[in-house]
Design a protein around this motif. Structure first.
Motif, PDB file in Angstrom:
ATOM      1  N   ALA A 121      46.016  45.074  49.123  1.00 13.22           N
ATOM      2  CA  ALA A 121      45.021  45.308  50.171  1.00 13.22           C
ATOM      3  C   ALA A 121      44.026  46.401  49.801  1.00 13.22           C
ATOM      4  CB  ALA A 121      45.718  45.657  51.483  1.00 13.22           C
ATOM      5  N   ARG A 122      44.504  47.512  49.236  1.00 15.56           N
ATOM      6  CA  ARG A 122      43.582  48.594  48.862  1.00 15.56           C
ATOM      7  C   ARG A 122      42.615  48.142  47.785  1.00 15.56           C
ATOM      8  NH1 ARG A 122      48.043  52.233  49.772  1.00 15.56           N
ATOM      9  NH2 ARG A 122      47.492  53.701  51.397  1.00 15.56           N
ATOM     10  N   GLU A 135      41.625  45.119  47.132  1.00 19.79           N
ATOM     11  CA  GLU A 135      40.681  44.160  47.721  1.00 19.79           C
ATOM     12  C   GLU A 135      39.631  44.874  48.561  1.00 19.79           C
ATOM     13  OE1 GLU A 135      40.315  40.988  47.043  1.00 19.79           O
ATOM     14  OE2 GLU A 135      42.077  40.914  45.740  1.00 19.79           O
ATOM     15  N   ARG A 136      40.049  45.878  49.325  1.00 16.59           N
ATOM     16  CA  ARG A 136      39.103  46.636  50.155  1.00 16.59           C
ATOM     17  C   ARG A 136      38.100  47.382  49.279  1.00 16.59           C
ATOM     18  NH1 ARG A 136      42.385  49.195  53.720  1.00 16.59           N
ATOM     19  NH2 ARG A 136      42.632  51.033  52.436  1.00 16.59           N
ATOM     20  N   LEU A 137      38.592  48.020  48.221  1.00 17.92           N
ATOM     21  CA  LEU A 137      37.707  48.734  47.300  1.00 17.92           C
ATOM     22  C   LEU A 137      36.736  47.772  46.626  1.00 17.92           C
ATOM     23  CD1 LEU A 137      36.817  51.264  45.725  1.00 17.92           C
ATOM     24  CD2 LEU A 137      38.680  50.767  44.103  1.00 17.92           C
ATOM     25  N   ALA A 180      35.654  44.828  47.698  1.00 16.40           N
ATOM     26  CA  ALA A 180      34.677  44.352  48.685  1.00 16.40           C
ATOM     27  C   ALA A 180      33.618  45.423  48.942  1.00 16.40           C
ATOM     28  CB  ALA A 180      35.377  43.959  49.986  1.00 16.40           C
ATOM     29  N   TRP A 181      34.045  46.663  49.042  1.00 19.80           N
ATOM     30  CA  TRP A 181      33.113  47.776  49.242  1.00 19.80           C
ATOM     31  C   TRP A 181      32.170  47.882  48.039  1.00 19.80           C
ATOM     32  CZ3 TRP A 181      32.225  52.178  46.384  1.00 19.80           C
ATOM     33  CH2 TRP A 181      31.409  53.141  46.978  1.00 19.80           C
ATOM     34  N   GLU A 223      29.679  44.914  47.876  1.00 20.00           N
ATOM     35  CA  GLU A 223      28.616  45.087  48.872  1.00 20.00           C
ATOM     36  C   GLU A 223      27.590  46.113  48.387  1.00 20.00           C
ATOM     37  OE1 GLU A 223      28.052  46.786  53.393  1.00 20.00           O
ATOM     38  OE2 GLU A 223      29.961  45.846  52.884  1.00 20.00           O
ATOM     39  N   ARG A 274      44.272  56.506  46.309  1.00 16.09           N
ATOM     40  CA  ARG A 274      44.603  55.941  47.623  1.00 16.09           C
ATOM     41  C   ARG A 274      43.832  56.637  48.734  1.00 16.09           C
ATOM     42  NH1 ARG A 274      51.167  55.287  47.074  1.00 16.09           N
ATOM     43  NH2 ARG A 274      51.101  53.442  45.727  1.00 16.09           N
ATOM     44  N   ILE A 308      40.196  55.510  48.664  1.00 12.61           N
ATOM     45  CA  ILE A 308      40.052  54.138  49.177  1.00 12.61           C
ATOM     46  C   ILE A 308      40.258  54.111  50.683  1.00 12.61           C
ATOM     47  CG2 ILE A 308      41.005  51.797  49.140  1.00 12.61           C
ATOM     48  CD1 ILE A 308      41.724  52.373  46.148  1.00 12.61           C
ATOM     49  N   ASP A 309      41.247  54.847  51.176  1.00  8.71           N
ATOM     50  CA  ASP A 309      41.518  54.864  52.616  1.00  8.71           C
ATOM     51  C   ASP A 309      40.368  55.448  53.420  1.00  8.71           C
ATOM     52  OD1 ASP A 309      43.937  53.647  52.123  1.00  8.71           O
ATOM     53  OD2 ASP A 309      45.133  55.486  52.358  1.00  8.71           O
TER      54      ASP A 309
END
Length: 164
Positions: free
Chosen positions: A47-48, A50-52, A54-55, A58, A158, A161-162
């Protein structure tokens, strides 16, 4: 996963990415961008990551006019290749600005290639090497000297990213 199995899967992923990259050249586009992640430790997916990614994607799409060429995910995490009509050295400078604009940018890896597949590096643009995630020394110097533990680097990554 054992450390040997992890190492082997990472090496295989690098080889596969290189084969994909090699298949993109030569290209009529002046530059190709590879967006991937630069995460410390063994946790390269999830998840982290993938979030990074996507960020980062973008931010890349806002900064550059690019055409998607190829996208995938492997043991090193998500990655994508894009073509652009901008010159490779210009794209490298814009990519480095993106990497330094936000702390999370330090965890992105934007590799830039010219139309023939030659990578454009910081050194040829007379730009300092990437800095360490923890301190302001060059990252490679910290890696070679083992100045920071893997756990310290992973915790810092972490936290960054969070915060996005």
């Amino acid at each position: 996963m054992s450390s040997d199995a992890l190492r082997n899967s990472i090496l295989a992923a690098r080889d596969q990415r290189q084969a994909l990259l090699d298949g993109l050249f030569p290209t009529p586009f002046p530059a190709t961008v590879m967006l991937s992640l630069n995460l410390p430790g063994g946790e390269k997916t999830g998840a982290r990551a993938e979030r990074l990614f996507a960020w980062g994607e973008e931010a890349l799409l806002k900064a550059l006019k690019v055409t998607p060429a190829l996208r995938g995910s492997d043991a090193l995490g998500p990655f994508a290749f894009y073509h652009t009509r901008l010159q490779a050295t210009q794209v490298k400078r814009l990519g480095m600005a993106l990497e330094t604009r936000h702390p999370a940018g330090r965890l992105l890896d934007l590799d830039i290639y010219d139309h023939a597949g030659r990578q454009v590096g910081r050194a040829e643009l007379d730009i300092a090497p990437r800095s360490c995630l923890i301190c302001c020394e060059p990252a490679l110097a910290c890696i070679h000297a083992r100045r920071h533990s893997t756990e310290e680097l992973v915790l810092k990554a972490r936290a960054v990213i969070d915060a996005i």
